[in-house]
Design a protein around this motif. Structure first.
Motif, PDB file in Angstrom:
ATOM      1  N   MET A  36      23.445 -80.214  23.270  1.00 36.04           N
ATOM      2  CA  MET A  36      22.374 -79.361  23.794  1.00 36.04           C
ATOM      3  C   MET A  36      21.840 -78.407  22.713  1.00 36.04           C
ATOM      4  SD  MET A  36      22.119 -80.277  27.004  1.00 36.04           S
ATOM      5  CE  MET A  36      21.685 -79.064  28.219  1.00 36.04           C
ATOM      6  N   GLY A  37      21.743 -78.880  21.487  1.00 38.55           N
ATOM      7  CA  GLY A  37      21.190 -78.059  20.410  1.00 38.55           C
ATOM      8  C   GLY A  37      22.013 -76.816  20.158  1.00 38.55           C
ATOM      9  N   GLY A  42      29.305 -73.087  19.207  1.00 41.10           N
ATOM     10  CA  GLY A  42      30.750 -72.838  19.160  1.00 41.10           C
ATOM     11  C   GLY A  42      31.517 -74.058  18.675  1.00 41.10           C
ATOM     12  N   VAL A  43      31.076 -75.236  19.099  1.00 38.37           N
ATOM     13  CA  VAL A  43      31.695 -76.483  18.665  1.00 38.37           C
ATOM     14  C   VAL A  43      31.379 -76.733  17.192  1.00 38.37           C
ATOM     15  CG1 VAL A  43      31.755 -78.981  19.045  1.00 38.37           C
ATOM     16  CG2 VAL A  43      31.675 -77.412  21.002  1.00 38.37           C
ATOM     17  N   HIS A  44      30.149 -76.425  16.766  1.00 42.78           N
ATOM     18  CA  HIS A  44      29.778 -76.584  15.360  1.00 42.78           C
ATOM     19  C   HIS A  44      30.650 -75.700  14.464  1.00 42.78           C
ATOM     20  CE1 HIS A  44      26.117 -79.129  15.463  1.00 42.78           C
ATOM     21  NE2 HIS A  44      25.986 -78.642  16.697  1.00 42.78           N
ATOM     22  N   SER A 147      20.125 -82.997  21.908  1.00 42.64           N
ATOM     23  CA  SER A 147      19.874 -82.692  20.504  1.00 42.64           C
ATOM     24  C   SER A 147      21.169 -82.234  19.846  1.00 42.64           C
ATOM     25  CB  SER A 147      18.821 -81.586  20.382  1.00 42.64           C
ATOM     26  OG  SER A 147      18.698 -81.191  19.027  1.00 42.64           O
ATOM     27  N   LEU A 148      21.480 -82.806  18.687  1.00 40.63           N
ATOM     28  CA  LEU A 148      22.639 -82.386  17.903  1.00 40.63           C
ATOM     29  C   LEU A 148      22.248 -81.345  16.859  1.00 40.63           C
ATOM     30  CD1 LEU A 148      24.242 -85.891  17.170  1.00 40.63           C
ATOM     31  CD2 LEU A 148      24.828 -84.286  18.983  1.00 40.63           C
ATOM     32  N   VAL A 154      20.412 -70.162  13.802  1.00 49.74           N
ATOM     33  CA  VAL A 154      21.748 -70.334  14.373  1.00 49.74           C
ATOM     34  C   VAL A 154      22.670 -71.000  13.351  1.00 49.74           C
ATOM     35  CG1 VAL A 154      23.060 -71.519  16.183  1.00 49.74           C
ATOM     36  CG2 VAL A 154      20.950 -70.287  16.758  1.00 49.74           C
ATOM     37  N   LYS A 155      22.168 -71.998  12.659  1.00 49.88           N
ATOM     38  CA  LYS A 155      22.967 -72.678  11.627  1.00 49.88           C
ATOM     39  C   LYS A 155      23.376 -71.699  10.529  1.00 49.88           C
ATOM     40  CE  LYS A 155      23.055 -76.877   8.905  1.00 49.88           C
ATOM     41  NZ  LYS A 155      22.392 -78.141   8.632  1.00 49.88           N
ATOM     42  N   GLU A 156      22.467 -70.827  10.140  1.00 46.59           N
ATOM     43  CA  GLU A 156      22.758 -69.831   9.097  1.00 46.59           C
ATOM     44  C   GLU A 156      23.785 -68.802   9.550  1.00 46.59           C
ATOM     45  OE1 GLU A 156      18.945 -68.256   7.936  1.00 46.59           O
ATOM     46  OE2 GLU A 156      18.284 -70.198   7.177  1.00 46.59           O
ATOM     47  N   ALA A 157      23.981 -68.634  10.849  1.00 49.28           N
ATOM     48  CA  ALA A 157      24.965 -67.676  11.365  1.00 49.28           C
ATOM     49  C   ALA A 157      26.395 -68.219  11.280  1.00 49.28           C
ATOM     50  CB  ALA A 157      24.636 -67.312  12.815  1.00 49.28           C
TER      51      ALA A 157
END
Length: 176
Positions: A36-37, A42-44, A147-148, A154-157
């Motif tokens: 879900m994008g 948290g999983v990422h 969406s993955l 968010v990625k930068e965080a």
């Protein structure tokens, strides 16, 4: 850990939680829906931490949207650190740390699985051995089904969140 398509690979075994004494251990638990994008951030975080060398007293777990299915993990750990997305109206990628004790302590708009997570936290406090609970949230603006991909903010965080988690585990370990 990921397969050749970049999808996460998870290994699950209840025996893992009983292999060693975890009374001085910390569980880092990423929750969210990876499909879900930004909601799966948290999983990422857990997937990224799986590539790191962590102290022996620190375990990581991809909790997905497990809710009550994760409850049996908690009695063994001294501390649990959650990572989850929140739609709290703050700037996308904002990192916050809270110490939830009850469902009412959570941000008003955690993520799409917030009811299960909130209920599970209240159930944890009914256990005989209650861990010290910390929750890192990362603010998101939207949920994108199927969406993955994470938004750039968010990625930068993620690296900063991991730094904050590592600092917290060091402090907690020193207190044990």
């Amino acid at each position: 850990m990921a397969d050749s398509f970049g999808a996460p690979v998870a290994v699950s075994s209840d025996a893992f939680y009983f292999e060693k004494d975890k009374s001085k251990s910390i569980l880092i638990l990423g929750v969210g829906n990876y499909l879900m994008g930004d909601e799966g951030v948290g999983v990422h975080v857990i997937q990224e931490m799986a590539t790191m060398k962590l102290p022996d007293n620190v375990d990581i777990l991809d909790g997905g949207t497990g809710g009550f299915l994760l409850l049996n993990c908690f009695e063994s750990y001294k501390a649990v650190i959650f990572i989850d997305a929140t739609m709290d109206g703050q700037k996308e990628g904002t990192i916050s740390l809270i110490r939830p004790r009850f469902a009412s302590d959570f941000p008003s708009a955690l993520s799409v699985h917030d009811v299960g997570l909130k209920d599970m936290i209240e159930a944890v406090y009914l256990l005989d051995n209650t861990p010290d609970i910390h929750l890192f949230t990362i603010s998101i603006n939207e949920v994108v089904p199927m969406s993955l991909t994470l938004s750039s903010e968010v990625k930068e965080a993620i690296p900063k969140t991991i730094e904050d988690i590592i600092r917290l585990t060091e402090r907690l370990s020193a207190e044990f």
